[in-house]
Design a protein around this motif. Structure first.
Motif, PDB file in Angstrom:
ATOM      1  N   THR A 195       0.826  -1.196   0.000  1.00 37.36           N
ATOM      2  CA  THR A 195       0.000   0.000   0.000  1.00 37.36           C
ATOM      3  C   THR A 195       0.866   1.255   0.000  1.00 37.36           C
ATOM      4  O   THR A 195       1.956   1.283   0.586  1.00 37.36           O
ATOM      5  N   ALA A 196       0.354   2.306  -0.666  1.00 35.68           N
ATOM      6  CA  ALA A 196       1.042   3.593  -0.675  1.00 35.68           C
ATOM      7  C   ALA A 196       0.433   4.563   0.331  1.00 35.68           C
ATOM      8  O   ALA A 196       0.993   5.634   0.560  1.00 35.68           O
ATOM      9  N   ASN A 197      -0.702   4.218   0.918  1.00 35.60           N
ATOM     10  CA  ASN A 197      -1.396   5.086   1.843  1.00 35.60           C
ATOM     11  C   ASN A 197      -0.973   4.751   3.268  1.00 35.60           C
ATOM     12  O   ASN A 197      -1.091   3.596   3.709  1.00 35.60           O
ATOM     13  N   LEU A 198      -0.481   5.728   3.997  1.00 37.60           N
ATOM     14  CA  LEU A 198       0.017   5.474   5.345  1.00 37.60           C
ATOM     15  C   LEU A 198      -1.103   5.111   6.310  1.00 37.60           C
ATOM     16  O   LEU A 198      -0.864   4.424   7.304  1.00 37.60           O
ATOM     17  N   GLY A 199      -2.320   5.541   6.033  1.00 38.65           N
ATOM     18  CA  GLY A 199      -3.445   5.128   6.854  1.00 38.65           C
ATOM     19  C   GLY A 199      -3.767   3.659   6.675  1.00 38.65           C
ATOM     20  O   GLY A 199      -4.006   2.930   7.649  1.00 38.65           O
ATOM     21  N   VAL A 200      -3.753   3.184   5.424  1.00 37.28           N
ATOM     22  CA  VAL A 200      -3.980   1.761   5.155  1.00 37.28           C
ATOM     23  C   VAL A 200      -2.833   0.941   5.727  1.00 37.28           C
ATOM     24  O   VAL A 200      -3.038  -0.170   6.239  1.00 37.28           O
ATOM     25  N   LEU A 201      -1.627   1.474   5.675  1.00 35.45           N
ATOM     26  CA  LEU A 201      -0.477   0.796   6.284  1.00 35.45           C
ATOM     27  C   LEU A 201      -0.722   0.585   7.779  1.00 35.45           C
ATOM     28  O   LEU A 201      -0.477  -0.502   8.314  1.00 35.45           O
ATOM     29  N   TRP A 202      -1.215   1.606   8.467  1.00 31.96           N
ATOM     30  CA  TRP A 202      -1.507   1.471   9.894  1.00 31.96           C
ATOM     31  C   TRP A 202      -2.587   0.407  10.127  1.00 31.96           C
ATOM     32  O   TRP A 202      -2.472  -0.407  11.044  1.00 31.96           O
ATOM     33  N   VAL A 203      -3.634   0.412   9.312  1.00 30.11           N
ATOM     34  CA  VAL A 203      -4.706  -0.572   9.455  1.00 30.11           C
ATOM     35  C   VAL A 203      -4.163  -1.990   9.263  1.00 30.11           C
ATOM     36  O   VAL A 203      -4.507  -2.921  10.006  1.00 30.11           O
ATOM     37  N   ALA A 204      -3.298  -2.180   8.268  1.00 28.87           N
ATOM     38  CA  ALA A 204      -2.753  -3.510   7.998  1.00 28.87           C
ATOM     39  C   ALA A 204      -1.879  -4.000   9.144  1.00 28.87           C
ATOM     40  O   ALA A 204      -1.950  -5.171   9.543  1.00 28.87           O
ATOM     41  N   VAL A 205      -1.059  -3.117   9.711  1.00 25.53           N
ATOM     42  CA  VAL A 205      -0.213  -3.520  10.839  1.00 25.53           C
ATOM     43  C   VAL A 205      -1.074  -3.836  12.056  1.00 25.53           C
ATOM     44  O   VAL A 205      -0.805  -4.792  12.801  1.00 25.53           O
ATOM     45  N   GLU A 206      -2.138  -3.053  12.273  1.00 26.74           N
ATOM     46  CA  GLU A 206      -3.051  -3.352  13.370  1.00 26.74           C
ATOM     47  C   GLU A 206      -3.745  -4.694  13.145  1.00 26.74           C
ATOM     48  O   GLU A 206      -3.976  -5.451  14.098  1.00 26.74           O
TER      49      GLU A 206
ATOM     50  N   ALA B 178      -1.427   2.514  19.028  1.00 27.69           N
ATOM     51  CA  ALA B 178      -2.116   3.768  19.339  1.00 27.69           C
ATOM     52  C   ALA B 178      -1.173   4.957  19.170  1.00 27.69           C
ATOM     53  O   ALA B 178      -1.571   6.019  18.648  1.00 27.69           O
ATOM     54  N   LEU B 179       0.073   4.798  19.603  1.00 30.54           N
ATOM     55  CA  LEU B 179       1.063   5.857  19.387  1.00 30.54           C
ATOM     56  C   LEU B 179       1.295   6.098  17.899  1.00 30.54           C
ATOM     57  O   LEU B 179       1.387   7.246  17.441  1.00 30.54           O
ATOM     58  N   ALA B 180       1.393   5.002  17.129  1.00 27.27           N
ATOM     59  CA  ALA B 180       1.585   5.137  15.691  1.00 27.27           C
ATOM     60  C   ALA B 180       0.381   5.821  15.038  1.00 27.27           C
ATOM     61  O   ALA B 180       0.536   6.607  14.091  1.00 27.27           O
TER      62      ALA B 180
END
Length: 567
Positions: free
Chosen positions: A203-214, A248-250
């Motif tokens: 993914t190129a979207n940092l929001g989607v990146l956060w969702v995937a790591v979560e 949460a910090l991320a």
């Protein structure tokens, strides 16, 4: 390459594991018809004998695996509460699996996802270094050289872990610690785990990146507690609490970066797009960006096993099934750190190189010092490998702090070499645990005499982690050391301190592994330990090949280092 094949190549690595997880989830689990078994119940001897349910746990202190628990329902096997036939007796660790209990062919269907990930990564590796990044779905998915490199690492480690899975699960079922239903649940969760990691990579979207790591946190929490013993459930909760705090910090850091981008005039729909943020990084507010990047490094650093939110790692890796530990240590930590590498590019362009250099170098040295100290006192071989993962992630963080092309190339090579070696080590450690019934280093002797192939694989995997040639970690650690000493006085001193700590960890790992491998064997050599060793041999061969020459991956490695180099 037209749009449709590009979209398929970028979508398939995450979509195929997700479809495989759905296929496993929709497949009914049928318990086989039990054969009649005479169960002889022994009366407790002595006054006040305990008749309650024993906790079938591999104890954190003793490292012992359960044999057969008491207090079960009549005829129920210990550790098999929800799927195995009633009256099935638990077998001793290392006992051969009878023909009726062999792993089902469907278990090997889990290899489809790693092969698809490797195929897509290979095809992208041919194209991306020559044409530049490829995008799909209006820029939501994007493959640059770093994405492709990480896809290849995810696919390679997943192939090893999924290839080792059937033999490991068969051993667990033979010992009465797993059932058909738990094996089915394991397959569903592992495939979902692979899908989340691949989405985080492409993914190129940092929001989607956060969702995937979560999403990886949610899925792996159930895998850590797979055995549902007291110790594994405790480790799962510890993992959830600490990693949720880190995530949460991320999340807060991501929101701050979004705010800085909006204040800089970036359109709302592109304010979390990584290439757009890199292009407009010079216009971001310095104070907001500094705070946001710090929170992101601490948050994703929790998933990467870096201090201060590292305490989940040894418990989770020691309690998870061995193939899951291989995935978590071999590639999940690296996927989380690749997110830090993305944010580092933005921070360096907005704030200059000094901020991330001090932040990453400080975290790297603290993590390395803690890992080396804990390795000296470690008595459990799976926890020993977990602390070794912290050591290697700190070396990658130190290379990212240096930030030169040589350091970044060495860091990416280290990610690949560590993934291959650590997956082989963890899968071998799981088989050793099944063979000996304990994870205590002091109670394991003569593995080379008792199980020559398994002991040899484990010894070679640890040798690779120690940085012996010809394995890839030798070349990567040499590159990190060269880059660190050439980077200036401050980083040269940090590199020298890191090398001293690495030597301490080297001595601890070498001494404990030698204790396990050498000495008189308590039993005759057994051929049972040879099952499922082909993925481990493949991992060691690939790690040795990386240490000899990167071959066709040389161009991709240089392009990946350039993608995250300082602007």
């Amino acid at each position: 390459m037209n749009a449709t094949p590009t979209a398929v190549l970028l979508t398939a690595p995450a979509a195929v594991p997700l479809l495989a997880a759905a296929a496993y989830a929709l497949t009914p689990v049928r318990a086989p018809r039990p054969a009649p078994v005479r169960v002889r119940v022994r009366r407790p001897v002595g006054v006040g004998a305990h008749t309650g349910a024993a906790d079938p746990l591999p104890d954190r202190e003793t490292g012992e695996l359960p044999g057969r628990a008491t207090g079960m329902l009549p005829g129920q096997a210990a550790g098999a509460p929800d799927g195995d036939p009633v009256g099935t007796p638990a077998r001793s660790p290392g006992a051969p699996v009878p023909p009726g209990r062999q792993p089902a062919p469907a278990a090997w269907a889990g290899l489809v996802s790693p092969l698809v990930i490797l195929l897509c990564g290979g095809l992208l590796a041919v194209r991306v270094p020559r044409t530049g990044p490829l995008t799909a779905w209006s820029g939501l998915l994007r493959a640059d050289a770093l994405s492709v490199w990480m896809l290849l690492v995810v696919g390679a480690v997943a192939l090893i872990a999924c290839g080792s899975g059937p033999a490991y699960l068969a051993g667990e079922r033979a010992a009465g610690r797993a059932s058909r239903r738990t094996a089915w649940r394991y397959q569903v969760l592992v495939q979902a785990f692979l899908a989340a990691m691949c989405l985080a990579v492409v993914t190129a979207n940092l929001g989607v990146l956060w969702v995937a790591v979560e999403a990886t946190t949610i899925v792996t929490a159930f895998l850590v507690g797979h055995r549902r013993t007291r110790t594994s459930v405790e480790a799962a909760w510890k993992y959830v609490v600490i990693c949720s705090a880190g995530i949460a910090l991320a999340f807060l850091g991501t929101v701050l970066i979004y705010y800085a981008a909006r204040q800089a005039g970036v359109a709302e729909s592109w304010a979390l797009d990584w290439p757009t943020l890199v292009a407009h990084a010079g216009r971001l507010d310095a104070g907001v960006t500094r705070l946001g990047v710090t929170l992101v490094v601490l948050g994703f650093g929790a998933k990467a096993g870096l201090v201060p939110l590292h305490a989940w790692l040894p418990d989770a890796h020691s309690q998870a099934p061995a193939p899951v530990s291989a995935l978590m240590s071999g590639v999940l930590l690296s996927v989380a750190f690749s997110a830090i590498l993305r944010y580092r590019v933005i921070a360096d362009a907005a704030l200059g190189a000094g901020f991330t250099r001090v932040l990453l170098a400080g975290i790297a040295l603290l993590t390395l010092a803690l890992a080396a100290g804990l390795l000296l006192a470690q008595r459990d071989h799976k926890r020993m490998l977990a602390y070794s993962s912290m050591e290697h992630m700190s070396l990658i963080a130190l290379a990212a702090a240096v930030g030169s092309p040589l350091a970044l190339s060495a860091a990416l090579l280290h990610i690949a070499g560590h993934g291959l070696a650590k997956s082989a080590a963890f899968c071998a450690a799981g088989r050793i645990l099944q063979l000996t019934g304990t994870s205590r280093i002091g109670r394991i002797r003569g593995l080379l005499g008792r199980a020559p192939l398994l002991g040899g694989v484990f010894g070679c995997a640890v040798a690779a982690l120690l940085g012996f040639p010809p394995f890839g970690l030798f070349a990567s650690e040499l590159g990190i050391a060269r880059a660190g000493f050439a980077a200036g006085t401050g980083l040269a001193l940090a590199t020298a301190a890191a090398l001293l700590l690495v030597l301490t960890a080297f001595a601890a790992l070498a001494a404990r592994t030698a204790h396990m491998l050498l000495g008189p064997a308590p039993d005759r050599p057994t051929s049972h330990s040879r099952r499922g060793t082909w993925p481990l041999l493949l991992a060691l061969a690939a790690c040795a090949a990386l240490g000899t020459a990167t071959g066709p991956l040389t161009g991709l490695l240089r392009a990946a280092a350039g993608a995250i180099g300082r602007r």
